[in-house]
Scaffold this motif. Structure first.
Motif, PDB file in Angstrom:
ATOM      1  N   SER A 100       0.822  -1.200   0.000  1.00 53.79           N
ATOM      2  CA  SER A 100       0.000   0.000   0.000  1.00 53.79           C
ATOM      3  C   SER A 100       0.853   1.245   0.000  1.00 53.79           C
ATOM      4  CB  SER A 100      -0.898   0.003   1.238  1.00 53.79           C
ATOM      5  OG  SER A 100      -1.519   1.252   1.377  1.00 53.79           O
ATOM      6  N   ASN A 101       0.374   2.295  -0.688  1.00 50.53           N
ATOM      7  CA  ASN A 101       1.085   3.555  -0.698  1.00 50.53           C
ATOM      8  C   ASN A 101       0.837   4.357   0.568  1.00 50.53           C
ATOM      9  OD1 ASN A 101       2.803   3.866  -2.802  1.00 50.53           O
ATOM     10  ND2 ASN A 101       1.174   4.421  -4.233  1.00 50.53           N
ATOM     11  N   ALA A 102      -0.189   3.975   1.327  1.00 46.38           N
ATOM     12  CA  ALA A 102      -0.507   4.729   2.539  1.00 46.38           C
ATOM     13  C   ALA A 102       0.572   4.508   3.592  1.00 46.38           C
ATOM     14  CB  ALA A 102      -1.859   4.288   3.069  1.00 46.38           C
ATOM     15  N   LEU A 103       1.123   5.583   4.117  1.00 47.92           N
ATOM     16  CA  LEU A 103       2.198   5.492   5.100  1.00 47.92           C
ATOM     17  C   LEU A 103       1.636   5.322   6.487  1.00 47.92           C
ATOM     18  CD1 LEU A 103       5.351   5.900   5.356  1.00 47.92           C
ATOM     19  CD2 LEU A 103       4.791   8.209   6.087  1.00 47.92           C
ATOM     20  N   GLN A 104       2.248   4.433   7.281  1.00 45.66           N
ATOM     21  CA  GLN A 104       1.869   4.302   8.679  1.00 45.66           C
ATOM     22  C   GLN A 104       2.361   5.530   9.437  1.00 45.66           C
ATOM     23  OE1 GLN A 104      -0.037   1.757   9.912  1.00 45.66           O
ATOM     24  NE2 GLN A 104      -0.218   1.293   7.714  1.00 45.66           N
ATOM     25  N   THR A 105       1.458   6.218  10.098  1.00 46.55           N
ATOM     26  CA  THR A 105       1.812   7.461  10.783  1.00 46.55           C
ATOM     27  C   THR A 105       2.677   7.198  12.008  1.00 46.55           C
ATOM     28  OG1 THR A 105      -0.257   8.458  10.086  1.00 46.55           O
ATOM     29  CG2 THR A 105       0.882   9.507  11.916  1.00 46.55           C
ATOM     30  N   ASN A 106       3.756   7.951  12.116  1.00 45.94           N
ATOM     31  CA  ASN A 106       4.568   7.939  13.318  1.00 45.94           C
ATOM     32  C   ASN A 106       4.207   9.175  14.123  1.00 45.94           C
ATOM     33  OD1 ASN A 106       6.449   8.077  15.300  1.00 45.94           O
ATOM     34  ND2 ASN A 106       8.246   7.934  13.952  1.00 45.94           N
ATOM     35  N   SER A 107       3.436   8.989  15.166  1.00 49.58           N
ATOM     36  CA  SER A 107       2.915  10.134  15.908  1.00 49.58           C
ATOM     37  C   SER A 107       4.013  10.939  16.572  1.00 49.58           C
ATOM     38  CB  SER A 107       1.906   9.654  16.958  1.00 49.58           C
ATOM     39  OG  SER A 107       2.534   8.738  17.844  1.00 49.58           O
ATOM     40  N   ASN A 108       5.214  10.359  16.685  1.00 51.60           N
ATOM     41  CA  ASN A 108       6.306  11.078  17.326  1.00 51.60           C
ATOM     42  C   ASN A 108       7.086  11.947  16.351  1.00 51.60           C
ATOM     43  OD1 ASN A 108       5.793   9.921  19.872  1.00 51.60           O
ATOM     44  ND2 ASN A 108       6.865   8.052  19.244  1.00 51.60           N
ATOM     45  N   SER A 109       6.764  11.901  15.076  1.00 53.04           N
ATOM     46  CA  SER A 109       7.500  12.678  14.080  1.00 53.04           C
ATOM     47  C   SER A 109       7.269  14.165  14.292  1.00 53.04           C
ATOM     48  CB  SER A 109       7.057  12.288  12.663  1.00 53.04           C
ATOM     49  OG  SER A 109       7.392  10.945  12.395  1.00 53.04           O
ATOM     50  N   GLN A 110       8.357  14.942  14.150  1.00 50.20           N
ATOM     51  CA  GLN A 110       8.245  16.383  14.327  1.00 50.20           C
ATOM     52  C   GLN A 110       7.586  17.044  13.119  1.00 50.20           C
ATOM     53  OE1 GLN A 110      12.628  16.039  15.382  1.00 50.20           O
ATOM     54  NE2 GLN A 110      12.145  18.002  16.318  1.00 50.20           N
ATOM     55  N   PHE A 111       7.795  16.463  11.940  1.00 45.44           N
ATOM     56  CA  PHE A 111       7.256  17.042  10.704  1.00 45.44           C
ATOM     57  C   PHE A 111       6.706  15.912   9.835  1.00 45.44           C
ATOM     58  CE2 PHE A 111      10.519  19.940  12.199  1.00 45.44           C
ATOM     59  CZ  PHE A 111       9.911  21.182  12.067  1.00 45.44           C
ATOM     60  N   ASP A 112       5.857  16.290   8.908  1.00 43.30           N
ATOM     61  CA  ASP A 112       5.403  15.298   7.932  1.00 43.30           C
ATOM     62  C   ASP A 112       6.520  14.968   6.954  1.00 43.30           C
ATOM     63  OD1 ASP A 112       2.641  14.980   8.750  1.00 43.30           O
ATOM     64  OD2 ASP A 112       2.316  17.021   8.006  1.00 43.30           O
ATOM     65  N   VAL A 113       7.250  15.997   6.540  1.00 43.37           N
ATOM     66  CA  VAL A 113       8.293  15.804   5.520  1.00 43.37           C
ATOM     67  C   VAL A 113       9.545  16.571   5.922  1.00 43.37           C
ATOM     68  CG1 VAL A 113       8.932  16.139   3.103  1.00 43.37           C
ATOM     69  CG2 VAL A 113       6.571  15.542   3.687  1.00 43.37           C
ATOM     70  N   CYS A 114      10.685  15.915   5.772  1.00 49.13           N
ATOM     71  CA  CYS A 114      11.981  16.567   5.984  1.00 49.13           C
ATOM     72  C   CYS A 114      12.751  16.534   4.661  1.00 49.13           C
ATOM     73  CB  CYS A 114      12.771  15.845   7.069  1.00 49.13           C
ATOM     74  SG  CYS A 114      14.468  16.444   7.274  1.00 49.13           S
ATOM     75  N   ILE A 115      13.177  17.705   4.186  1.00 50.04           N
ATOM     76  CA  ILE A 115      13.898  17.809   2.917  1.00 50.04           C
ATOM     77  C   ILE A 115      15.333  18.232   3.196  1.00 50.04           C
ATOM     78  CG2 ILE A 115      13.951  18.872   0.637  1.00 50.04           C
ATOM     79  CD1 ILE A 115      11.003  19.629   1.013  1.00 50.04           C
ATOM     80  N   VAL A 116      16.277  17.503   2.644  1.00 48.28           N
ATOM     81  CA  VAL A 116      17.695  17.853   2.779  1.00 48.28           C
ATOM     82  C   VAL A 116      18.113  18.583   1.506  1.00 48.28           C
ATOM     83  CG1 VAL A 116      20.028  17.017   3.196  1.00 48.28           C
ATOM     84  CG2 VAL A 116      18.063  15.791   4.172  1.00 48.28           C
ATOM     85  N   GLY A 117      18.415  19.864   1.630  1.00 49.92           N
ATOM     86  CA  GLY A 117      18.727  20.679   0.456  1.00 49.92           C
ATOM     87  C   GLY A 117      17.559  21.587   0.127  1.00 49.92           C
ATOM     88  N   SER A 118      17.828  22.658  -0.624  1.00 47.99           N
ATOM     89  CA  SER A 118      16.757  23.630  -0.898  1.00 47.99           C
ATOM     90  C   SER A 118      16.754  24.126  -2.344  1.00 47.99           C
ATOM     91  CB  SER A 118      16.891  24.828   0.051  1.00 47.99           C
ATOM     92  OG  SER A 118      18.110  25.522  -0.175  1.00 47.99           O
ATOM     93  N   GLY A 119      17.443  23.415  -3.237  1.00 48.16           N
ATOM     94  CA  GLY A 119      17.534  23.858  -4.631  1.00 48.16           C
ATOM     95  C   GLY A 119      16.357  23.400  -5.490  1.00 48.16           C
ATOM     96  N   ALA A 120      16.633  23.192  -6.776  1.00 50.54           N
ATOM     97  CA  ALA A 120      15.570  22.907  -7.745  1.00 50.54           C
ATOM     98  C   ALA A 120      14.815  21.618  -7.441  1.00 50.54           C
ATOM     99  CB  ALA A 120      16.156  22.847  -9.158  1.00 50.54           C
ATOM    100  N   GLY A 121      15.481  20.634  -6.824  1.00 45.37           N
ATOM    101  CA  GLY A 121      14.797  19.390  -6.490  1.00 45.37           C
ATOM    102  C   GLY A 121      13.999  19.476  -5.210  1.00 45.37           C
ATOM    103  N   ALA A 122      14.237  20.514  -4.432  1.00 48.46           N
ATOM    104  CA  ALA A 122      13.579  20.651  -3.132  1.00 48.46           C
ATOM    105  C   ALA A 122      12.393  21.603  -3.169  1.00 48.46           C
ATOM    106  CB  ALA A 122      14.595  21.141  -2.100  1.00 48.46           C
TER     107      ALA A 122
END
Length: 570
Positions: A2-24
């Motif tokens: 399944s594509n549905a992600l199991q939620t980790n209630s302890n996560s600080q953010f939904d998404v963490c991105i490393v880098g901030s350029g064109a791919g971010a």
């Protein structure tokens, strides 16, 4: 699965991105607008338009780049005697600031073409090259090209020509940028040669858009930050909007050095050093690596764990492999103004507007005198270098190894700046992937944080040089047809430091790829790579537009992965 992600209630953010350029930028833009919380970890600082003043020295300012004494790469290149040179280099740091190297791009926004997605099927295998077809087609990416053009603001004008790619929109959303009078001279020369001159699409605003100003035509564009916000950098065009949602946090001076994985092999946190050198962990449900091909491969290789003893995604020793740069060359045409009619000479002296012309007549080469079958060719962009009178004057003091001074130097400076005009072309063609072009971790060199630096082995395929020379010769022919008094060109074999891609290519077979077709790491269910690393080949254009388009596509897959748009947004 399944594509549905199991939620980790302890996560600080939904998404963490490393880098901030064109791919971010597209990931942060789309995920925040879908209602998710996003943190962006950027190694450099956050600069704005006010910091990019008109200054010839601006591109050389150290604050925009990583420093070789702090962090470097080991670069190995082939030598003429069949051996390999080895040296340390900082040339691959295109921009360590919020928005990354997109702050300093020229913004040539050509799309790839359908045949770029199926090089092997279209042109056959080439011995010694690791070329593969893409797992997606041009049709899959086309809607996202159109989306980028609309959101970041692409200027230009579509004209019919033999290699025009299919489009869902009849034209670019913004009119072309102002053109230099040389463009009209170029068009006439090309038509005399039965060629098809193209107004170049640019990631530069010709009119104001979404609070950003239009181009100021200062001439300080490629290699320079944009003072008006017209350039479609990830920072100006996307991240500012993401931050404005209140759901995007950008952490600067955050040097990510490892992704930590749990017992299931998924990423649980990212470890970074802050400005004080303190190690901090940050958690999220999904992680995205987008810190430029070389550094993205380095980070995955350095992120070892129980389920990933050789680095994340490296079960089949594919991370860092199939790196590619941009093959090609460059050339010039010099016009002596005293040989032209006064009105013509006066127009050629104008500074500011862009040349803005390209040729794609040889995107596929059908020339049996040069090649025994049709081969993939490339693009010629006709451009101006940014004004750099200090650097030019400095180089003019040397003549045939002797130092000029006094009257001879004055005469040479006067002739260069007032009696001639130099126009330039750049050639872009495929750098074929091969076994001698890859990223690994250097066993000896460490950065200032004690981490192994990336070692880049930059071997090229001889086919690249043959195609590049063919195209450079065509560029010289065009310059001569324009009436240039001098015209010449050269191919290059050194890696183009600002046009590197691959290293984590995507594909359906985990044994020869790192990412699946959605750019998710094959053996790590909550990790995506969204910079140019995914590209099996770079096409015959600069890759930034395609990186943007694919990142928007990946963002859609991530929203689906997270269960769709947040309900509270309606």
């Amino acid at each position: 699965m399944s594509n549905a992600l199991q939620t980790n209630s302890n996560s600080q953010f939904d998404v963490c991105i490393v880098g901030s350029g064109a791919g971010a930028g597209p990931i942060a833009y789309e995920l925040t607008k879908a209602g998710f919380s996003v943190v962006v970890l950027e190694k450099g600082n956050w600069f704005t338009e006010e910091d990019f003043v008109k200054d010839e020295q601006l591109a050389r300012h150290r604050v925009f780049r990583s420093q070789i004494e702090d962090e470097r790469h080991v670069l190995e290149e082939p030598t003429v005697d069949g051996k390999w040179s080895s040296d340390t280099s900082a040339q691959f740091w295109g921009g360590n600031i919020v928005g990354g190297a997109s702050n300093f791009m020229s913004g040539y926004f050509h799309r790839l073409k359908p045949q770029d997605f199926r090089l092997v099927s279209e042109f056959g295998a080439i011995e010694g090259a690791n070329t593969v077809d893409w797992p997606i087609s041009y049709a899959d990416l086309e809607p996202y090209y159109a989306k980028v053009e609309q959101i970041v603001g692409v200027s230009g004008r579509v004209v019919q020509h033999p290699h025009l790619e299919p489009r869902s929109t009849p034209d670019y959303p913004l009119p072309p940028t102002a053109e230099h009078p040389i463009a009209a001279k170029f068009d006439l020369a090309c038509k005399s040669l039965k060629l098809h001159p193209l107004p170049m699409a640019r990631g530069i605003l010709s009119v104001p858009l979404n609070g950003r100003k239009s181009c100021e035509y200062s001439g300080y564009c490629g290699s320079y930050g944009c003072h008006s916000g017209a350039k479609a950098s990830s920072r100006a065009a996307l991240l500012n909007d993401a931050v404005a949602t209140g759901r995007c946090k950008i952490v600067t001076q955050a040097k990510v050095y490892r992704l930590n994985t749990n017992g299931a092999g998924e990423v649980s946190s990212a470890s970074y050093f802050d400005a004080r050198g303190k190690s901090i962990d940050i958690s999220a449900r999904l992680f995205v690596v987008a810190c430029y091909s070389i550094e993205s491969a380095r980070l995955l290789l350095a992120s070892k764990g129980e389920k990933h003893p050789n680095g994340i995604g490296n079960r089949y020793d594919q991370v860092g492999k199939n790196l590619h740069c941009c093959a090609g060359g460059t050339g010039h045409g010099v016009f002596k103004l005293d040989r032209l009619a006064p009105d013509v000479a006066s127009r050629l002296k104008i500074r500011g507007p862009f040349f803005n012309r390209a040729l794609q007549d040889w995107y596929v080469i059908h020339d049996k005198d040069a090649f025994d079958k049709p081969v993939k060719g490339g693009t010629l962009d006709f451009v101006f270098d940014p004004p750099s009178p200090t650097a030019e004057a400095n180089s003019l003091k040397w003549q045939r190894g002797n130092l000029l001074w006094g009257t001879p130097l004055k005469q040479r400076l006067k002739a260069h700046f007032t009696q001639s005009r130099d126009f330039k072309f750049e050639v872009f063609c495929d750098w074929l992937t091969n076994d001698e072009c890859y990223v690994s971790l250097d066993p000896d060199e460490k950065d200032k944080w004690g981490q192994a630096v990336a070692k880049v082995r930059a071997g090229f395929h001889p086919h690249d040089l043959k195609v590049a020379q063919y195209l450079v010769d065509k560029g010289v022919e065009v310059m001569k047809a324009m009436g240039a008094d001098e015209a010449w060109g050269n191919v290059f074999t050194s890696p183009t430091s600002n046009l590197v891609a691959g290293g984590c290519r995507f594909g359906d077979d985990p044994k020869i790829s790192v990412l699946d077709k959605n750019c998710r790491v094959h053996d790590c269910a909550n990790l995506y790579v969204s910079d140019g690393s995914f590209m099996p080949n770079g096409g015959s254009v600069t890759p930034t537009l395609t990186i943007y388009a694919n990142a928007f596509r990946v963002a859609d897959k991530m929203i689906e992965h997270l269960g769709g748009y947040r309900a509270e947004l309606g």
